[in-house]
Design a protein around this motif. Structure first.
Motif, short mmCIF file in Angstrom:
data_model
loop_
_atom_site.label_atom_id
_atom_site.label_comp_id
_atom_site.label_asym_id
_atom_site.label_seq_id
_atom_site.Cartn_x
_atom_site.Cartn_y
_atom_site.Cartn_z
N THR A 1 0.84 -1.20 0.00
CA THR A 1 0.00 0.00 0.00
C THR A 1 0.87 1.25 0.00
O THR A 1 0.77 2.08 -0.90
CB THR A 1 -0.93 -0.01 1.22
OG1 THR A 1 -1.79 -1.15 1.15
CG2 THR A 1 -1.78 1.26 1.28
N ILE B 1 -7.09 2.20 3.78
CA ILE B 1 -6.52 1.78 2.50
C ILE B 1 -5.64 0.56 2.73
O ILE B 1 -4.78 0.57 3.62
CB ILE B 1 -5.68 2.91 1.86
CG1 ILE B 1 -6.46 4.23 1.83
CG2 ILE B 1 -5.27 2.52 0.44
CD1 ILE B 1 -5.66 5.41 1.29
N GLY B 2 -5.84 -0.49 1.93
CA GLY B 2 -5.02 -1.70 2.08
C GLY B 2 -5.07 -2.57 0.85
O GLY B 2 -5.85 -2.33 -0.08
N ASP B 3 -4.24 -3.60 0.86
CA ASP B 3 -4.12 -4.45 -0.34
C ASP B 3 -4.16 -5.95 -0.04
O ASP B 3 -4.22 -6.75 -0.97
CB ASP B 3 -2.80 -4.16 -1.06
CG ASP B 3 -1.62 -4.80 -0.32
OD1 ASP B 3 -1.45 -4.54 0.89
OD2 ASP B 3 -0.87 -5.56 -0.95
N ASP C 1 -6.51 -7.22 5.24
CA ASP C 1 -7.15 -5.91 5.26
C ASP C 1 -8.67 -5.98 5.07
O ASP C 1 -9.35 -4.97 5.18
CB ASP C 1 -6.57 -5.01 4.15
CG ASP C 1 -5.13 -4.63 4.41
OD1 ASP C 1 -4.84 -4.20 5.53
OD2 ASP C 1 -4.30 -4.78 3.50
N MET D 1 -6.21 -1.39 -2.90
CA MET D 1 -5.22 -1.05 -3.90
C MET D 1 -5.49 -1.83 -5.19
O MET D 1 -6.05 -2.93 -5.16
CB MET D 1 -3.83 -1.37 -3.38
CG MET D 1 -3.45 -0.60 -2.13
SD MET D 1 -3.29 1.18 -2.40
CE MET D 1 -1.84 1.23 -3.46
N VAL E 1 -0.10 0.00 -6.39
CA VAL E 1 0.92 0.62 -5.54
C VAL E 1 2.05 1.22 -6.37
O VAL E 1 2.61 2.26 -6.00
CB VAL E 1 1.46 -0.40 -4.51
CG1 VAL E 1 2.17 -1.57 -5.19
CG2 VAL E 1 2.39 0.27 -3.51
N ALA F 1 -2.28 4.92 -3.20
CA ALA F 1 -2.63 5.49 -1.89
C ALA F 1 -2.61 7.02 -1.96
O ALA F 1 -3.49 7.69 -1.40
CB ALA F 1 -1.67 4.99 -0.82
#
Length: 285
Positions: A28, A235-237, A241, A254, A272, A277
């Protein structure tokens, strides 16, 4: 779930703005290195500037990662957080099992569990896996060395039975010769009752206390700050998450996230490698 570009600011509330920004780290803020289970330690200038804008506008910036506490403080330093003389940063570590303030490191909340039965069950199926537990604040204890770069801090070799003799906040199971799909199936087969687990980008399995996730760790932080989940932009991938993205008022996956993570999010931002992000943060700050 839809793309960032086509999603309203907040349905029915055009004036909404995040009061807390929860940010995953690996995949991220930092890019994965192809073919490894590690990320680059180089932070994009666009990402750093966007995070700084959010922080300087008054939003609470909370790093939220599966990383152990000792490997997250350096990311805060890279971001230049917190500002000199400002309140200490909140950090959610170990997939929500540990909540701390920084600097200095001050653990204010920790969830632990008895991992012995689960680890024994896994070793019956896969006797050659690597096993590690956090040695909080220092590094890890492990049964054998992990691939280079996957664990940081002080690393000590120890028997598995000794590592899980007392309650722990997290156990890592790793098999460099397996695939993530192998581990997803392993988790289903085992039926680890009373324990939660999440599979990473590689054959990496995190065992955590049941009900503990980044969402539960962030919920603890929100309680301290008198905020609600609706106030949070997350926010995460990663698969770890999913709960966080579902819990937050605005959950953003992401572009490099697996399909199941994107499906759990409200919106999907760029990859990313394309500073996704920063793109999302720039909508608000």
């Amino acid at each position: 779930m839809s793309t960032t570009e086509s999603t309203p600011v907040r349905p029915g509330d055009a004036a909404w703005a995040p009061k807390l920004v929860a940010l995953d780290i690996d995949g991220t803020l930092l890019q994965w290195i192809d073919g490894t289970g590690t990320t680059s330690d180089a932070l994009s200038g666009k990402v750093r500037d966007a995070v700084r804008r959010a922080y300087e506008s008054g939003a609470h910036v909370v790093l939220s990662s599966g990383r152990s506490p000792h490997s997250m403080t350096g990311i805060a330093d890279l971001l230049g957080l917190p500002a000199e003389g400002a309140d200490r940063l909140w950090i959610v570590a170990s997939n929500g099992a540990v909540v701390l303030r920084y600097p200095p490191v001050d653990v204010v909340h920790e969830e632990t569990f008895d991992a012995r039965a689960a680890v024994e069950k896994i070793l019956e199926r896969r006797p050659n896996v690597l096993v590690a537990v956090e040695n909080r604040g220092l590094g890890y204890r492990m049964n054998r060395p992990f691939p280079a770069g996957e664990l940081d801090g002080d690393r000590q070799i120890a028997p598995v039975e000794e590592m899980v003799a007392d309650p722990v906040s997290r156990v890592i199971i790793r098999d460099p010769d397996a695939t993530p799909e192998d581990f997803i199936e392993l988790g289903r087969e085992l039926g680890l009752h009373g324990i939660d687990y999440v599979v990473g980008y590689t054959a990496w399995l995190d065992l955590t206390p049941v009900g503990v996730s980044k969402a539960s760790g962030l919920s603890y932080v929100c309680d301290q700050l008198d905020l609600e989940p609706a106030d949070v932009l997350a926010i995460g991938d990663g698969r770890n998450d999913v709960e966080m993205l579902e819990w937050a008022g605005r959950g953003v996956a992401m572009g490099n996230a697996p399909d199941e993570v994107q499906d759990a999010a409200d919106v999907v931002t760029a990859h990313v490698a394309d500073d996704g992000a920063a793109l999302e943060l720039s909508r608000w700050f």
